[in-house]
Motif scaffolding. Sequence first.
Motif, PDB file in Angstrom:
ATOM      1  N   UNK A   1       0.142 -39.623 -24.664  1.00 28.68           N
ATOM      2  CA  UNK A   1       0.456 -40.964 -24.333  1.00 28.68           C
ATOM      3  C   UNK A   1       1.031 -41.317 -23.159  1.00 28.68           C
ATOM      4  N   UNK A   2       1.062 -40.160 -22.283  1.00 29.45           N
ATOM      5  CA  UNK A   2       1.712 -40.375 -20.971  1.00 29.45           C
ATOM      6  C   UNK A   2       0.745 -40.213 -19.694  1.00 29.45           C
ATOM      7  N   UNK A   3      -0.462 -39.917 -20.153  1.00 28.61           N
ATOM      8  CA  UNK A   3      -1.660 -39.886 -18.902  1.00 28.61           C
ATOM      9  C   UNK A   3      -2.024 -41.312 -18.592  1.00 28.61           C
ATOM     10  N   UNK A   4      -1.903 -41.326 -17.235  1.00 28.35           N
ATOM     11  CA  UNK A   4      -2.179 -42.738 -16.430  1.00 28.35           C
ATOM     12  C   UNK A   4      -3.188 -42.519 -15.358  1.00 28.35           C
ATOM     13  N   UNK A   5      -4.370 -42.945 -15.616  1.00 26.43           N
ATOM     14  CA  UNK A   5      -5.301 -42.780 -14.788  1.00 26.43           C
ATOM     15  C   UNK A   5      -5.364 -43.911 -13.491  1.00 26.43           C
TER      16      UNK A   5
ATOM     17  N   UNK B   1       0.606 -37.789 -15.335  1.00 27.00           N
ATOM     18  CA  UNK B   1       1.136 -37.399 -16.592  1.00 27.00           C
ATOM     19  C   UNK B   1       2.479 -36.601 -16.649  1.00 27.00           C
ATOM     20  N   UNK B   2       3.026 -36.446 -17.879  1.00 28.11           N
ATOM     21  CA  UNK B   2       4.104 -35.496 -18.102  1.00 28.11           C
ATOM     22  C   UNK B   2       3.938 -34.476 -18.921  1.00 28.11           C
ATOM     23  N   UNK B   3       4.159 -33.208 -18.132  1.00 27.26           N
ATOM     24  CA  UNK B   3       4.356 -32.276 -19.148  1.00 27.26           C
ATOM     25  C   UNK B   3       5.515 -31.984 -19.886  1.00 27.26           C
TER      26      UNK B   3
ATOM     27  N   UNK C   1       7.387 -35.215 -14.612  1.00 32.08           N
ATOM     28  CA  UNK C   1       6.340 -36.138 -14.238  1.00 32.08           C
ATOM     29  C   UNK C   1       5.531 -35.482 -13.186  1.00 32.08           C
ATOM     30  N   UNK C   2       3.982 -35.524 -13.264  1.00 27.23           N
ATOM     31  CA  UNK C   2       3.245 -34.880 -12.528  1.00 27.23           C
ATOM     32  C   UNK C   2       2.429 -36.135 -12.117  1.00 27.23           C
ATOM     33  N   UNK C   3       1.800 -35.518 -10.652  1.00 28.41           N
ATOM     34  CA  UNK C   3       1.114 -36.352  -9.794  1.00 28.41           C
ATOM     35  C   UNK C   3      -0.282 -35.614  -9.365  1.00 28.41           C
ATOM     36  N   UNK C   4      -1.433 -36.067  -9.608  1.00 29.18           N
ATOM     37  CA  UNK C   4      -2.390 -35.229  -9.214  1.00 29.18           C
ATOM     38  C   UNK C   4      -3.495 -36.041  -8.828  1.00 29.18           C
TER      39      UNK C   4
ATOM     40  N   UNK D   1      -1.904 -33.335 -25.357  1.00 26.62           N
ATOM     41  CA  UNK D   1      -1.633 -32.153 -26.333  1.00 26.62           C
ATOM     42  C   UNK D   1      -2.248 -30.990 -25.936  1.00 26.62           C
ATOM     43  N   UNK D   2      -2.692 -30.866 -24.813  1.00 22.23           N
ATOM     44  CA  UNK D   2      -3.226 -29.620 -24.399  1.00 22.23           C
ATOM     45  C   UNK D   2      -2.411 -28.952 -23.241  1.00 22.23           C
ATOM     46  N   UNK D   3      -2.315 -27.604 -23.134  1.00 22.21           N
ATOM     47  CA  UNK D   3      -1.666 -27.030 -22.169  1.00 22.21           C
ATOM     48  C   UNK D   3      -2.265 -27.141 -20.776  1.00 22.21           C
TER      49      UNK D   3
END
Lengths: 247, 158
Positions: free
Chosen positions: B63-67, B76-78, B86-89, B100-102
């Motif tokens: 639930x953390x992925x924001x496109x 998204x958060x890892x 918090x990550x930004x890409x 839920x994936x690595x």
Amino acid sequence: MWQIFHKLGSPKWFFGIASTLMPWLLWVGVALLVAGLGWGLAFAPQDYLQGNSYRIIFIHVPSAFLAQSVYIMMAVAGLVTLVWRMKLADVFVKAVAPVGAVLTFLALFTGAVWGKPTWGTWWIWDARLTSMLILLFLYFGVIALGAAISDEKSSARAVAVLVLVGVVNIPIIKYSVEWWNTLHQPATFKLTEKPSMPAEMWVPLLLSVLGLYLIFGWLACLRMQTEILVREGRTRWVQQLVQARGD
Amino acid sequence: MHPIRKKRLTIILFLLAGVSVAVGLTTYALRQNINLFYDPSQIAEGEAPVDVRIRAGGMVEEGSVIRDPESLRVEFKITDFTSSVLMEYTGILPDLFAEGQGVVAMGRLDSNGRFVADQVLAKHDENYMSPEVNEALEKAAGKRAAISDAQGEAAASY
């Protein structure tokens, strides 16, 4: 027990044994490999995440597995060369080193092909991939060192020392995925636990591993026989053998 | 065994032990360089250097992925289930990228503790499953979640 061990050192005795073993190794090996690969590539279910691309494990895992066990066998032979000065052990090392190199290359190559769609990259310098690359270079080193020294005895000892020192890399490959953070996943098969893979996947994988082992055995016998013929070309039994085959 | 052979064997065993210890100490000393990535706890504890190109790895939090609808930017958060980052890409994500994936990302940590990635790789785990089994598992998990929801508990929270 020591008697059998010393008998094994006789090239003539080994030559005969290998000749009787080889057809069995080859045909049982081919049957297992065809069964394993056919089942794995065509009939095993897809993976829920990767779809069909995971099927490369049916080639990747057997070659990676064998690449490491061939090196361990070479190290044992190297120990025998150094301690007992048995010629046949050196014949084994020289004969199987190129086979091991090809298997290591195959493991790295199939891993890269799988890595591109799965991870998003062909190559990454993580501990597993790097230590496997070192194994490939060790094989190259063994082949090169063996070819560079023309005297049979000194070549045998030098190669044996290199093989033995390099064996330290094998536990590093095996445990790299546990000791360090890597992109490569940890082992699916553990001795103590059930494989985290359904039987329709691991049974064909096991068949391919066994099949490749037997085919390796056949190839090792074949290449050792050739090496023995080259080295023992002047002895009487080889000349008799060649004459008998020539008729 | 012949005494000379015994002696040779001892020398070789000593040689092997020596080489193992040397390699063991070297890899132990270099363990942080050999580790491919920092995990979220290490980043939270400030072990990872700021504004240096590093890799960070963990599981994409549910639930953390924001496109961003306008561009390829993703946030998204890892997590490693103790801390999260918090990550930004901006770019195309690998096929296996999902909640839920690595993942393992390459990029820089900014001073606010935000990780700006320029490459995101998917990390596959050691589990293989057929799609039918996975569906059945998810169905079972869904049922369990529904039951626990009915009991007024939060489903699968961490």
